[in-house]
Write a protein that holds these residues in place. Structure first.
Motif, PDB file in Angstrom:
ATOM      1  N   GLU A 138       0.843  -1.185   0.000  1.00 15.86           N
ATOM      2  CA  GLU A 138       0.000   0.000   0.000  1.00 15.86           C
ATOM      3  C   GLU A 138       0.885   1.243   0.000  1.00 15.86           C
ATOM      4  O   GLU A 138       1.837   1.340   0.743  1.00 15.86           O
ATOM      5  CB  GLU A 138      -0.902  -0.027   1.238  1.00 15.86           C
ATOM      6  N   VAL A 139       0.542   2.185  -0.854  1.00 15.38           N
ATOM      7  CA  VAL A 139       1.291   3.430  -0.960  1.00 15.38           C
ATOM      8  C   VAL A 139       0.529   4.485  -0.181  1.00 15.38           C
ATOM      9  O   VAL A 139      -0.608   4.804  -0.497  1.00 15.38           O
ATOM     10  CB  VAL A 139       1.432   3.846  -2.443  1.00 15.38           C
ATOM     11  N   ASP A 140       1.160   5.017   0.881  1.00 15.42           N
ATOM     12  CA  ASP A 140       0.485   6.076   1.636  1.00 15.42           C
ATOM     13  C   ASP A 140       1.049   7.427   1.215  1.00 15.42           C
ATOM     14  O   ASP A 140       1.878   7.520   0.305  1.00 15.42           O
ATOM     15  CB  ASP A 140       0.583   5.839   3.142  1.00 15.42           C
ATOM     16  N   GLY A 141       0.597   8.503   1.875  1.00 10.20           N
ATOM     17  CA  GLY A 141       0.938   9.867   1.482  1.00 10.20           C
ATOM     18  C   GLY A 141       2.414  10.143   1.350  1.00 10.20           C
ATOM     19  O   GLY A 141       2.877  10.640   0.328  1.00 10.20           O
ATOM     20  N   TRP A 142       3.183   9.834   2.369  1.00 12.38           N
ATOM     21  CA  TRP A 142       4.610  10.168   2.304  1.00 12.38           C
ATOM     22  C   TRP A 142       5.336   9.315   1.289  1.00 12.38           C
ATOM     23  O   TRP A 142       6.236   9.777   0.601  1.00 12.38           O
ATOM     24  CB  TRP A 142       5.274  10.074   3.675  1.00 12.38           C
ATOM     25  N   ARG A 170       4.679  10.631  -2.261  1.00 15.08           N
ATOM     26  CA  ARG A 170       5.556  11.771  -2.570  1.00 15.08           C
ATOM     27  C   ARG A 170       6.970  11.295  -2.869  1.00 15.08           C
ATOM     28  O   ARG A 170       7.628  11.805  -3.783  1.00 15.08           O
ATOM     29  CB  ARG A 170       5.561  12.781  -1.424  1.00 15.08           C
ATOM     30  N   ALA A 171       7.438  10.332  -2.095  1.00 11.50           N
ATOM     31  CA  ALA A 171       8.793   9.809  -2.305  1.00 11.50           C
ATOM     32  C   ALA A 171       8.905   9.152  -3.686  1.00 11.50           C
ATOM     33  O   ALA A 171       9.896   9.367  -4.397  1.00 11.50           O
ATOM     34  CB  ALA A 171       9.154   8.814  -1.209  1.00 11.50           C
ATOM     35  N   LEU A 172       7.901   8.358  -4.065  1.00  9.35           N
ATOM     36  CA  LEU A 172       7.936   7.708  -5.378  1.00  9.35           C
ATOM     37  C   LEU A 172       7.860   8.732  -6.511  1.00  9.35           C
ATOM     38  O   LEU A 172       8.547   8.594  -7.529  1.00  9.35           O
ATOM     39  CB  LEU A 172       6.802   6.695  -5.502  1.00  9.35           C
ATOM     40  N   VAL A 173       7.030   9.754  -6.341  1.00  7.10           N
ATOM     41  CA  VAL A 173       6.937  10.803  -7.362  1.00  7.10           C
ATOM     42  C   VAL A 173       8.275  11.522  -7.483  1.00  7.10           C
ATOM     43  O   VAL A 173       8.778  11.752  -8.594  1.00  7.10           O
ATOM     44  CB  VAL A 173       5.786  11.791  -7.056  1.00  7.10           C
ATOM     45  N   ASN A 174       8.889  11.856  -6.358  1.00 11.59           N
ATOM     46  CA  ASN A 174      10.191  12.531  -6.401  1.00 11.59           C
ATOM     47  C   ASN A 174      11.272  11.633  -6.994  1.00 11.59           C
ATOM     48  O   ASN A 174      12.134  12.097  -7.740  1.00 11.59           O
ATOM     49  CB  ASN A 174      10.599  13.018  -5.011  1.00 11.59           C
ATOM     50  N   TRP A 175      11.235  10.351  -6.668  1.00 13.90           N
ATOM     51  CA  TRP A 175      12.190   9.400  -7.213  1.00 13.90           C
ATOM     52  C   TRP A 175      12.028   9.310  -8.738  1.00 13.90           C
ATOM     53  O   TRP A 175      13.000   9.359  -9.492  1.00 13.90           O
ATOM     54  CB  TRP A 175      11.980   8.040  -6.558  1.00 13.90           C
ATOM     55  N   GLY A 176      10.793   9.198  -9.170  1.00 12.03           N
ATOM     56  CA  GLY A 176      10.523   9.159 -10.610  1.00 12.03           C
ATOM     57  C   GLY A 176      10.963  10.438 -11.300  1.00 12.03           C
ATOM     58  O   GLY A 176      11.534  10.406 -12.396  1.00 12.03           O
ATOM     59  N   ILE A 191       8.457   5.679 -15.084  1.00 11.98           N
ATOM     60  CA  ILE A 191       7.046   5.390 -15.383  1.00 11.98           C
ATOM     61  C   ILE A 191       6.502   4.364 -14.396  1.00 11.98           C
ATOM     62  O   ILE A 191       5.375   4.508 -13.899  1.00 11.98           O
ATOM     63  CB  ILE A 191       6.891   4.930 -16.850  1.00 11.98           C
ATOM     64  N   ASP A 192       7.291   3.355 -14.072  1.00 12.36           N
ATOM     65  CA  ASP A 192       6.871   2.351 -13.078  1.00 12.36           C
ATOM     66  C   ASP A 192       6.581   3.009 -11.731  1.00 12.36           C
ATOM     67  O   ASP A 192       5.603   2.648 -11.056  1.00 12.36           O
ATOM     68  CB  ASP A 192       7.936   1.280 -12.905  1.00 12.36           C
ATOM     69  N   ALA A 199       2.872   3.168 -10.049  1.00 16.03           N
ATOM     70  CA  ALA A 199       2.636   2.566  -8.725  1.00 16.03           C
ATOM     71  C   ALA A 199       1.841   3.527  -7.850  1.00 16.03           C
ATOM     72  O   ALA A 199       0.922   3.112  -7.130  1.00 16.03           O
ATOM     73  CB  ALA A 199       3.965   2.213  -8.055  1.00 16.03           C
ATOM     74  N   VAL A 200       2.171   4.789  -7.918  1.00 14.70           N
ATOM     75  CA  VAL A 200       1.424   5.799  -7.156  1.00 14.70           C
ATOM     76  C   VAL A 200       0.001   5.894  -7.686  1.00 14.70           C
ATOM     77  O   VAL A 200      -0.964   5.943  -6.914  1.00 14.70           O
ATOM     78  CB  VAL A 200       2.133   7.174  -7.239  1.00 14.70           C
ATOM     79  N   LEU A 201      -0.151   5.894  -9.001  1.00 12.75           N
ATOM     80  CA  LEU A 201      -1.480   6.054  -9.599  1.00 12.75           C
ATOM     81  C   LEU A 201      -2.388   4.851  -9.361  1.00 12.75           C
ATOM     82  O   LEU A 201      -3.611   4.996  -9.384  1.00 12.75           O
ATOM     83  CB  LEU A 201      -1.349   6.349 -11.095  1.00 12.75           C
ATOM     84  N   GLU A 202      -1.814   3.688  -9.121  1.00 13.17           N
ATOM     85  CA  GLU A 202      -2.641   2.526  -8.765  1.00 13.17           C
ATOM     86  C   GLU A 202      -3.365   2.765  -7.446  1.00 13.17           C
ATOM     87  O   GLU A 202      -4.507   2.343  -7.275  1.00 13.17           O
ATOM     88  CB  GLU A 202      -1.780   1.268  -8.661  1.00 13.17           C
ATOM     89  N   GLU A 203      -2.682   3.408  -6.515  1.00 11.10           N
ATOM     90  CA  GLU A 203      -3.274   3.676  -5.198  1.00 11.10           C
ATOM     91  C   GLU A 203      -4.085   4.969  -5.175  1.00 11.10           C
ATOM     92  O   GLU A 203      -5.052   5.063  -4.430  1.00 11.10           O
ATOM     93  CB  GLU A 203      -2.174   3.749  -4.138  1.00 11.10           C
ATOM     94  N   ASP A 204      -3.656   5.962  -5.941  1.00  8.92           N
ATOM     95  CA  ASP A 204      -4.332   7.257  -5.955  1.00  8.92           C
ATOM     96  C   ASP A 204      -4.443   7.745  -7.401  1.00  8.92           C
ATOM     97  O   ASP A 204      -3.635   8.565  -7.845  1.00  8.92           O
ATOM     98  CB  ASP A 204      -3.561   8.267  -5.090  1.00  8.92           C
ATOM     99  N   PRO A 205      -5.437   7.243  -8.137  1.00  8.65           N
ATOM    100  CA  PRO A 205      -5.558   7.572  -9.558  1.00  8.65           C
ATOM    101  C   PRO A 205      -5.773   9.058  -9.840  1.00  8.65           C
ATOM    102  O   PRO A 205      -5.550   9.503 -10.958  1.00  8.65           O
ATOM    103  CB  PRO A 205      -6.780   6.773 -10.023  1.00  8.65           C
ATOM    104  N   GLY A 206      -6.180   9.795  -8.850  1.00  7.36           N
ATOM    105  CA  GLY A 206      -6.442  11.220  -9.056  1.00  7.36           C
ATOM    106  C   GLY A 206      -5.281  12.126  -8.716  1.00  7.36           C
ATOM    107  O   GLY A 206      -5.423  13.351  -8.770  1.00  7.36           O
ATOM    108  N   LEU A 207      -4.138  11.575  -8.396  1.00 11.20           N
ATOM    109  CA  LEU A 207      -2.988  12.402  -8.020  1.00 11.20           C
ATOM    110  C   LEU A 207      -2.419  13.060  -9.277  1.00 11.20           C
ATOM    111  O   LEU A 207      -1.719  12.438 -10.077  1.00 11.20           O
ATOM    112  CB  LEU A 207      -1.926  11.567  -7.307  1.00 11.20           C
ATOM    113  N   LEU A 208      -2.745  14.331  -9.445  1.00 13.18           N
ATOM    114  CA  LEU A 208      -2.418  15.045 -10.676  1.00 13.18           C
ATOM    115  C   LEU A 208      -0.923  15.134 -10.949  1.00 13.18           C
ATOM    116  O   LEU A 208      -0.491  14.994 -12.092  1.00 13.18           O
ATOM    117  CB  LEU A 208      -3.025  16.454 -10.643  1.00 13.18           C
TER     118      LEU A 208
END
Length: 131
Positions: A1-5, A8-14, A38-39, A43-52
């Motif tokens: 499960e991907v939570d809030g922090w 953010r970490a995965l988005v920053n890593w990507g 992209i992976d 992964a973030v979008l699987e948990e939160d599809p609306g994360l712009l």
């Protein structure tokens, strides 16, 4: 499960991987970095599809990866088909971000809208190259 922090970490890593891919001199290394980014975004979008921000960054990575693909199809037709799929997915994500409802990051929406028009033109060129 991907939570809030961790989202953010995965988005920053990507985001860092995309920046590194843009600097890579070797096309194969750049492709690996774009795919890994992209992976992370997906992964973030699987948990939160609306994360712009994840959609926007994923679209940028897809667009970058598409730029590494051959513009003309090889003997198997894979090159231009993969490019076309990447550009279509990127356009869909940019469109989702640009047309998202009230609230959210207006700067991000404007950036997505600005990126969408040239991407749509690039997509049309890729479609023409396939014919």
């Amino acid at each position: 499960e991907v939570d809030g922090w961790s989202s953010r970490a995965l988005v920053n890593w990507g985001k860092a991987m995309v920046a590194r891919a843009e600097l890579a001199l070797d096309t194969a290394a750049a492709a690996k970095l774009y795919n890994a980014a992209i992976d992370k975004f997906e992964a973030v979008l699987e948990e939160d599809p609306g994360l712009l921000v994840a959609k926007y960054r994923c679209a940028l990575a897809m667009q970058g990866l598409a730029g590494l693909q051959p513009t003309a199809a090889g003997a198997d037709g894979q090159g231009s088909r993969q490019q076309l799929v990447l550009l279509q997915d990127a356009a869909r994500y940019f469109s989702d971000v640009a047309s998202s409802g009230a609230g959210g990051d207006e700067g991000l929406k404007a950036a997505a809208a600005a990126a969408l028009l040239p991407l749509q033109q690039q997509l049309e060129m890729a479609k023409l190259a396939r014919k």
